[in-house]
Each structure stands twice: as C-alpha cells, then as structure tokens.
Design an enzyme around this catalytic site. Structure first.
Site, mmCIF file in Angstrom:
data_model
loop_
_atom_site.group_PDB
_atom_site.id
_atom_site.type_symbol
_atom_site.label_atom_id
_atom_site.label_comp_id
_atom_site.label_asym_id
_atom_site.label_seq_id
_atom_site.Cartn_x
_atom_site.Cartn_y
_atom_site.Cartn_z
ATOM 1 N N LYS A 34 0.812 -1.216 -0.006
ATOM 2 C CA LYS A 34 0.160 0.042 -0.008
ATOM 3 C C LYS A 34 0.878 1.303 0.093
ATOM 4 O O LYS A 34 1.803 1.206 0.586
ATOM 5 C CB LYS A 34 -0.837 -0.032 1.111
ATOM 6 C CG LYS A 34 -2.146 1.083 1.493
ATOM 7 C CD LYS A 34 -2.786 0.930 2.416
ATOM 8 C CE LYS A 34 -3.872 1.848 2.759
ATOM 9 N NZ LYS A 34 -4.689 1.735 3.825
ATOM 10 N N SER A 64 -9.342 1.624 2.758
ATOM 11 C CA SER A 64 -8.604 2.384 1.993
ATOM 12 C C SER A 64 -7.480 1.576 1.387
ATOM 13 O O SER A 64 -6.867 2.000 0.628
ATOM 14 C CB SER A 64 -7.896 3.516 2.841
ATOM 15 O OG SER A 64 -7.171 2.722 3.794
ATOM 16 N N SER A 76 -9.939 -0.602 7.064
ATOM 17 C CA SER A 76 -9.328 -0.114 5.831
ATOM 18 C C SER A 76 -8.878 -1.632 5.276
ATOM 19 O O SER A 76 -8.283 -1.513 4.054
ATOM 20 C CB SER A 76 -8.294 0.778 5.714
ATOM 21 O OG SER A 76 -9.123 2.022 5.769
#
Lengths: 460, 66
Positions: free
Chosen positions: A77, A152, A176
């Site tokens: 990420k 996210s 997330s």
C-alpha cells in the site's frame, strides 16, 4: 499461467517446478494488461522486481528458499515507506516524496525474500475517497470495474483478486483492510494492535492504526503475517509478545470452539442484505458442523463503537495534517479537504469523551471475550456500491462492522463467503482474542475449505 | 444513530467556517454543513455522564490486552 496461492507457489518454488522469474513475469503481464482499467498500482517497479526475482532464483537454486515467502511477488500500500521509491499516500501533497528508508514491515518482507512489484492505490491518506481529483485514479472493483473496492487498502484488494500479486500489505484504522478484502472477495486480517510495527507507515490516526496482510486465502495471510509480525523498538506501541506459528491451527478440528454471534450488529444496528445474512448463516452452519459451539452475544450498539472511532480518527488525523493544511489546503482532494474541515470543529472535550467511551467499550468487549474464542459478524453489509455512487460522507453514514476491533485492538479478519445478485463478493468477519490470530486463521481457513468460493476468480 | 440535533444553523456554520481560517472558495458550504450534522450527531451520543473512574484510552498498551 494459472495463478497459484502463496502456499501453492511456495511449495512449487521449493521443489523448483516454478521459478520466481516466471512467477514475477506472469504478475507483471497482468499489471500491464489490467492496471489501466482497474488502477490498482500507482507505481510499478518492474525492473527492480525482475532483479529481485533473479536473485531469489539464484538463491533458491543454490541454497533452497530463505523462508516460505522467498520469491513470492507482493506489493505495498502506498502508505508504507519504500527507500528510493515514491511513497505518495495517493495524494498530490506527497507526489514527489521519496523516502530514504523502508518501513519496518517492508524491510521484514524484503528480508524474507519477497519480490516487490510496486506501490498500491489507497484512498487519499487512507481517509477520503474514492476521489477523481487526484494525480491517480481510484482503484476499481476487480469483479466489475464500475464498482468500488472499498477503502482504504483498495489497490491491494484489487491487485490480489486480479492476480497482479499473490499478496500485499494494508493498513486498517477503521476497516481499511477488512473493507476492501470483503468487497474484492479476498482474505485480509487486521492483527492485534502492536503485533506489526507502524514505523515508516504514514499515520492516519495513531491510536487506531494497524498494519496487516491481504491475500487470496487465510493461509496466505498467515504466511505473510509470519514475516511481518514482531516487536520493533522503534515503534513505542509495538508489543513485546511472542510470535507464534500463525498457520499451526489451520486444518485442525473446530471441536469445542466457542463462537459468539453478535446478531444485533447485522440485524438491528446496521441491517445487512438478505444475501449477507445468508452468508453469516452458512458460516455458522459450517462451524457448528465442525463441532463449534455457537451462542448469541450482545454488545453495545455498533453506533456507539462507530461514534467513538470516527471522532478519534478525525481528530488524530487533523492533528497530523494541521500544519500542511495551513500551507497547502488546496493541494488535497475535495473529499479529504472536507473531512479535515469537519474535524476542525471537534473540540478537545469531544476527543477526550470519545477516548473515555472507548475505554468503556473496550472493557465490555474484554468481558465478553472471556467466554468466546471468536466472534462472527458481517464484514460489510452488502455487495460493493457503484464507484460513482459512494456517499460523499461515507464513514459518517451507517455504522461500520469493522470499528469495534479498531477501538479495542483485537484481531479481526474478512473472509469471502459467496457472491450476491450483482456477481460481487459477500464476506463475513471473524474476530478473535488479543494476540490469538492463530484461532482466527483456523476458523477463516475452515470456512474457505468448506466452500468453493476460493476457486472463483474475476473473469478478466 | 440518533437524529441530528443542529446546534447552529447554516448561516452560523458559514461564519464558523470563515473563522477557522481555511480557504473557502472551493468548499460547498451546504455539503459541509450536512457532514457537520452527521458528525455532531455522533458527538452527541458521547455526551453523557461518564464514570469518573473511567480512565483514558489515549495510548493503548498492547501487552495489557493479554
């Protein structure tokens, strides 16, 4: 090439029936073909990946694999710092940010021999999105690109499901990891608070942030977490606890396992779709047939957990961004700007009250978990929404099923348990006791082994 | 979630927005006000007498979870 799981690839790499270079090339081809439509990657480090794959190949041929992850293609990420590679948090604010160090988790996975393919899309600073006014588009749902991935850790969810990578990292402050895992039809665990170091990870809310793995199966997540976990003196909230063999419970009997079902979460507090309710029932049936003892359990309303989480998250996020907002407000995307403006209306008393309520909720949760090994709830209420119909104030609307586990720090995992009428994934959540990810993986893997959902991949 | 209780109206909210010193030209005030009401509704759920013995949970001590 049919994409293997991490566990399958690990076995084939060890017995030399597949090479890291072959595996990496297959992933890079998928990225090249699919990323223009799905936007999972912000940065692709193809040359570096092939160099790492060649090094892994040489190493495996000479000495055998360094770890079970040696030669496995992954990505991070874009909230995790990577030395010499842009780390943007999917924001114009950091588009030229080149860190000089690796996040602890990035370094640990590199030391394990993984091959890093690049950096993955997120919501802006892991808080606001999907946004269409940023330098990169939002990631799109791997099962139908008209739909949202959840956030996210959206790029990781899409990339794993599409077979661009075998696994990746995510962060989870308010769901997330579990949200995108659920909506993208993969497995993802938010480990216990303190299990994985946050050093080198751009924060969202310091008292709620967790780092964890996302992959196709629970077993794969266990393998990734094995290398990610462990005390890190540079993170003052890192836990000094032993790291068990996270895979040791997988395949073992469920007999006597105490399973709590928080029915009011999905029946009353945030009513789920008929299909998600059926997925929860299926999960319980599987666990019961394996010998688990199922019992309904009551906690405070999901709204209480939601209120405390959202106030703490927004206040802590504002504290992190406050100075930058003063100098570069219009560089943020619209959704992020608006979230920060709202956060500026929270008072110090609001924050303190939320933390006090959190302590009460944590105590209640701890008392309940004295009697259970795991809790089963929905991971999300339904299939993914259309990407252009995500509510502007998403996160302040219906209470999220993920939040009790961020507030308490207890581990929780999303597991794919079917598909809905739109052909998009459904998911359930398995929550465990502190530092008992072993049992969470055991239950999640049992659900995966009892269904055929892991045999279905996006038709791309 | 309980129904939002507007503590200030839209006009007052606009004044508050100006007071916080952030650029306003690209912000849709009504949209922000809608979000503000949602957030205040959450805040209201926490406004109740709390046991004075209840400490803060500002920093978790993860090892205490075990």
């Amino acid at each position: 090439m049919t994409l293997p799981t991490i566990a399958e690839a690990s076995r084939r790499l060890a017995d030399k029936t597949i090479s890291p270079v072959e595996l990496t090339r297959g992933c890079l081809e998928k990225i090249e073909t699919l990323n223009p439509e799905f936007g999972a990657f912000i940065t692709v480090t193809a040359e570096r990946a092939l160099a790492e794959a060649r090094a892994a190949e040489t190493r495996i041929l000479r000495e055998g694999p360094r770890t079970p992850l040696d030669g496995i293609p992954i990505a991070h990420k874009d909230l995790l710092e990577t030395a010499g590679i842009a780390t943007t948090a999917h924001s114009r604010i950091l588009k030229d940010n080149i860190p000089s160090r690796d996040a602890t988790v990035v370094k640990r996975l590199a030391d394990a021999g993984t091959v890093m393919l690049g950096k993955l899309a997120t919501l802006e600073f892991a808080l606001a999105g999907p946004s269409f006014d940023l330098p990169w588009p939002p990631a799109r749902n791997p099962w139908n690109s008209a739909y949202f991935t959840g956030g996210s850790s959206s790029g990781t969810g899409a990339a794993v499901a599409l077979g661009m990578i075998l696994g990746g990292t995510g962060t989870d402050t308010g769901g997330s990891i579990r949200g995108p895992s659920a909506l993208c039809g993969i497995s993802g665990i938010k480990p216990t608070f303190g299990r994985c170091s946050r050093t080198g990870v751009i924060p969202l809310a310091h008292s709620l942030d967790h780092i964890g793995p996302m992959a196709w199966t629970a077993e794969d997540c266990a393998m990734l977490l094995q290398e990610m976990a462990g005390f890190d003196p540079s993170d003052r909230l890192s836990a000094i606890v032993a790291v068990p063999n996270f895979s040791e419970g997988i395949g073992k009997s469920l007999r006597g396992l105490r399973v709590g079902v928080v029915s009011h979460f999905h029946e009353r507090d945030n009513p789920v779709s008929q299909e998600t309710a059926a997925a929860i029932s299926d999960s319980l049936r599987i666990l019961r047939s394996g010998g688990a003892v199922i019992e309904d359990v009551s906690l405070s309303s999901l709204s209480d957990y939601s209120a405390a989480n959202r106030i703490i998250m927004n206040a802590e996020a504002l504290a992190y961004h406050e100075q930058t907002i003063k100098t570069s407000f219009l560089e943020y995307g619209e959704r992020m700007r608006n979230r920060m403006v709202l956060a500026s209306f929270l008072s110090s008393s609001d924050y303190i009250q939320a933390q006090r309520r959190r302590e009460e909720l944590r105590a209640e949760f701890a008392a309940v978990m004295e009697n259970f090994d795991v809790l089963v709830t929905a991971a999300v209420a339904d299939e993914a929404p259309l990407i252009d119909q995500v509510p502007f104030w998403d996160g302040l609307e219906k209470p999220s099923f993920a939040l009790p586990w961020n507030l308490t720090g207890y581990p929780a995992m999303a597991v794919c348990m079917g598909f809905g009428p739109k052909g998009l994934p459904l998911s359930v959540q398995i929550g465990g006791r502190p530092f008992d990810e072993v049992t969470v993986f055991k239950v999640a893997a049992a659900l995966e082994a009892s269904t055929n959902w892991r045999q279905m991949r996006p038709n791309v | 979630m309980p129904a939002p209780t507007p503590e200030i109206n839209l006009a007052d909210f606009e004044v508050l927005l100006k007071q916080n010193g952030l650029p306003q030209d690209r912000i849709r005030v009504e949209q922000l006000y809608e979000g503000y009401l949602k957030l205040r509704a959450m805040v209201c759920t926490l406004r109740r007498p709390t046991d004075l013995k209840t400490g803060l949970a500002v920093d978790f001590k993860p090892t205490l979870l075990t």
